[in-house]
Motif scaffolding. Sequence first.
Motif, PDB file in Angstrom:
ATOM      1  N   ASN A  55       0.839  -1.196   0.000  1.00  0.00           N
ATOM      2  CA  ASN A  55       0.000   0.000   0.000  1.00  0.00           C
ATOM      3  C   ASN A  55       0.878   1.250   0.000  1.00  0.00           C
ATOM      4  O   ASN A  55       1.602   1.530   0.949  1.00  0.00           O
ATOM      5  N   THR A  56       0.773   2.021  -1.086  1.00  0.00           N
ATOM      6  CA  THR A  56       1.636   3.193  -1.238  1.00  0.00           C
ATOM      7  C   THR A  56       1.134   4.401  -0.459  1.00  0.00           C
ATOM      8  O   THR A  56       1.882   5.337  -0.223  1.00  0.00           O
ATOM      9  N   THR A  57      -0.150   4.389  -0.059  1.00  0.00           N
ATOM     10  CA  THR A  57      -0.668   5.571   0.635  1.00  0.00           C
ATOM     11  C   THR A  57      -0.170   5.644   2.079  1.00  0.00           C
ATOM     12  O   THR A  57      -0.141   6.709   2.676  1.00  0.00           O
ATOM     13  N   LEU A  58       0.237   4.481   2.654  1.00  0.00           N
ATOM     14  CA  LEU A  58       0.651   4.529   4.074  1.00  0.00           C
ATOM     15  C   LEU A  58       2.060   5.081   4.267  1.00  0.00           C
ATOM     16  O   LEU A  58       2.194   5.990   5.097  1.00  0.00           O
ATOM     17  N   PRO A  59       3.137   4.689   3.615  1.00  0.00           N
ATOM     18  CA  PRO A  59       3.340   3.476   2.837  1.00  0.00           C
ATOM     19  C   PRO A  59       3.729   2.321   3.762  1.00  0.00           C
ATOM     20  O   PRO A  59       4.264   2.554   4.833  1.00  0.00           O
ATOM     21  N   ALA A  60       3.483   1.097   3.331  1.00  0.00           N
ATOM     22  CA  ALA A  60       3.821  -0.083   4.134  1.00  0.00           C
ATOM     23  C   ALA A  60       4.455  -1.131   3.237  1.00  0.00           C
ATOM     24  O   ALA A  60       4.106  -1.253   2.062  1.00  0.00           O
ATOM     25  N   LEU A  61       5.367  -1.900   3.809  1.00  0.00           N
ATOM     26  CA  LEU A  61       5.943  -3.039   3.081  1.00  0.00           C
ATOM     27  C   LEU A  61       4.810  -4.006   2.734  1.00  0.00           C
ATOM     28  O   LEU A  61       3.876  -4.185   3.518  1.00  0.00           O
TER      29      LEU A  61
ATOM     30  N   SER B 145      -8.744  -0.782   8.311  1.00  0.00           N
ATOM     31  CA  SER B 145      -7.558  -0.755   9.159  1.00  0.00           C
ATOM     32  C   SER B 145      -6.898   0.612   9.213  1.00  0.00           C
ATOM     33  O   SER B 145      -6.074   0.877  10.082  1.00  0.00           O
ATOM     34  N   ASN B 146      -7.245   1.472   8.277  1.00  0.00           N
ATOM     35  CA  ASN B 146      -6.626   2.795   8.266  1.00  0.00           C
ATOM     36  C   ASN B 146      -7.599   3.805   7.690  1.00  0.00           C
ATOM     37  O   ASN B 146      -8.239   3.540   6.675  1.00  0.00           O
ATOM     38  N   PRO B 147      -7.741   4.963   8.327  1.00  0.00           N
ATOM     39  CA  PRO B 147      -8.706   5.947   7.833  1.00  0.00           C
ATOM     40  C   PRO B 147      -8.278   6.612   6.518  1.00  0.00           C
ATOM     41  O   PRO B 147      -9.100   7.193   5.820  1.00  0.00           O
ATOM     42  N   LYS B 148      -6.995   6.454   6.182  1.00  0.00           N
ATOM     43  CA  LYS B 148      -6.491   7.104   4.968  1.00  0.00           C
ATOM     44  C   LYS B 148      -7.045   6.391   3.727  1.00  0.00           C
ATOM     45  O   LYS B 148      -6.808   5.191   3.552  1.00  0.00           O
ATOM     46  N   PRO B 149      -7.799   7.067   2.859  1.00  0.00           N
ATOM     47  CA  PRO B 149      -8.390   6.379   1.709  1.00  0.00           C
ATOM     48  C   PRO B 149      -7.345   5.901   0.720  1.00  0.00           C
ATOM     49  O   PRO B 149      -6.314   6.535   0.526  1.00  0.00           O
ATOM     50  N   MET B 150      -7.617   4.717   0.117  1.00  0.00           N
ATOM     51  CA  MET B 150      -6.676   4.158  -0.852  1.00  0.00           C
ATOM     52  C   MET B 150      -6.925   4.708  -2.250  1.00  0.00           C
ATOM     53  O   MET B 150      -6.105   4.570  -3.137  1.00  0.00           O
ATOM     54  N   LEU B 151      -8.099   5.294  -2.446  1.00  0.00           N
ATOM     55  CA  LEU B 151      -8.452   5.819  -3.762  1.00  0.00           C
ATOM     56  C   LEU B 151      -8.893   7.265  -3.609  1.00  0.00           C
ATOM     57  O   LEU B 151      -9.432   7.650  -2.582  1.00  0.00           O
ATOM     58  N   ALA B 152      -8.686   8.036  -4.669  1.00  0.00           N
ATOM     59  CA  ALA B 152      -9.205   9.400  -4.671  1.00  0.00           C
ATOM     60  C   ALA B 152     -10.737   9.317  -4.614  1.00  0.00           C
ATOM     61  O   ALA B 152     -11.330   8.369  -5.122  1.00  0.00           O
ATOM     62  N   GLU B 153     -11.370  10.278  -3.982  1.00  0.00           N
ATOM     63  CA  GLU B 153     -12.816  10.258  -3.836  1.00  0.00           C
ATOM     64  C   GLU B 153     -13.507  10.169  -5.204  1.00  0.00           C
ATOM     65  O   GLU B 153     -13.111  10.847  -6.143  1.00  0.00           O
ATOM     66  N   GLY B 154     -14.504   9.289  -5.283  1.00  0.00           N
ATOM     67  CA  GLY B 154     -15.273   9.181  -6.520  1.00  0.00           C
ATOM     68  C   GLY B 154     -14.624   8.301  -7.569  1.00  0.00           C
ATOM     69  O   GLY B 154     -15.122   8.190  -8.682  1.00  0.00           O
ATOM     70  N   ALA B 155     -13.515   7.625  -7.221  1.00  0.00           N
ATOM     71  CA  ALA B 155     -12.810   6.802  -8.211  1.00  0.00           C
ATOM     72  C   ALA B 155     -13.527   5.477  -8.479  1.00  0.00           C
ATOM     73  O   ALA B 155     -13.326   4.870  -9.510  1.00  0.00           O
ATOM     74  N   ALA B 156     -14.347   5.034  -7.556  1.00  0.00           N
ATOM     75  CA  ALA B 156     -15.084   3.785  -7.793  1.00  0.00           C
ATOM     76  C   ALA B 156     -16.487   3.859  -7.219  1.00  0.00           C
ATOM     77  O   ALA B 156     -16.692   4.482  -6.212  1.00  0.00           O
TER      78      ALA B 156
END
Lengths: 148, 156
Positions: A55-61, B145-156
């Motif tokens: 996961n690049t947003t964290l980032p984590a291994l 597991s994490n509040p940080k979104p993995m996708l930009a809003e509205g991407a899916a």
Amino acid sequence: MSQFMETFLALRDEKRFADIIAAVPYARLMGVECGEDENGELLFWLPFAERNVGNTTLPALHGGLIGGFLENAALLHLMWNRESREAPKIVDFSLDYLRSGKATTLYAQCEITKQGKRVAHVLIEAWQEDRRKPVAVARAHFLLSTPS
Amino acid sequence: MTEQAPANEKLLATAGALFVSFPHCVTLGMQYLGNVGRKPTLKVAWRDDLVGNPASGVLHGGVITSIVDTCSAIAVTAHMDELETIATLDLRIDYLKAATPGKAIYCTAECYRLASQIAFTRAVCYHDSPDDPIAHGVATFMRDSNPKPMLAEGAA
């Protein structure tokens, strides 16, 4: 004896750690390094590399990468500490993820819990800055011999 | 038997493409081949730098771990209406037989239970048919597991 074991045992006797890793293509791709700690126990480490990120947003291994690093450590640790000239074969591998792997060096050390005639059990622990805060713990079973 | 459709077809396609775009998956050359119902399939082609035992040419077990982890995570998203960050809690791989050198590895996974906090998955790895598996994997994932979104809003 396989050519792989022959190479490994020769490198082990000379403690050529970098060459041992270089002999395992995927370990080299991950960027694994190994050596002995102050007690003479085998220690593995994986300097952080962008290509190992999940996961690049964290980032984590990447979790799979951590698994591969630990499985590789278990196999080499077992080969390092055995006298057999046959390469162990992994049977199963079980991994608990305790913390996410941060963008820093990951360490691993193993312990052979049991070594029987046919099967060995190896415990593996991985950590980053603080050994008391493991990133993952794992265990693996290896088959030690092929039926003749 | 008809397969249950994904909860959000577009989200599954997006998650499949996203998860194999992660650096480690790109390093392995992982491809998302699509899904049958809620079961995604991934592929890793054999490559000499993915080998574990150079004498036999068999792929490293770590490659199996990565494809199982990634495919299982995508299978979890097949049950979601919206993408949430998930983290692998534990993973077990049974190596049923040695992979054949030179052959691509495929992995098909399914999430067989999505509870409020945990997702439970199983996966098989194979060369030619899931009925002739080389490895079997079970995993659990922590949801949200994490509040940080993995996708930009509205991407899916």
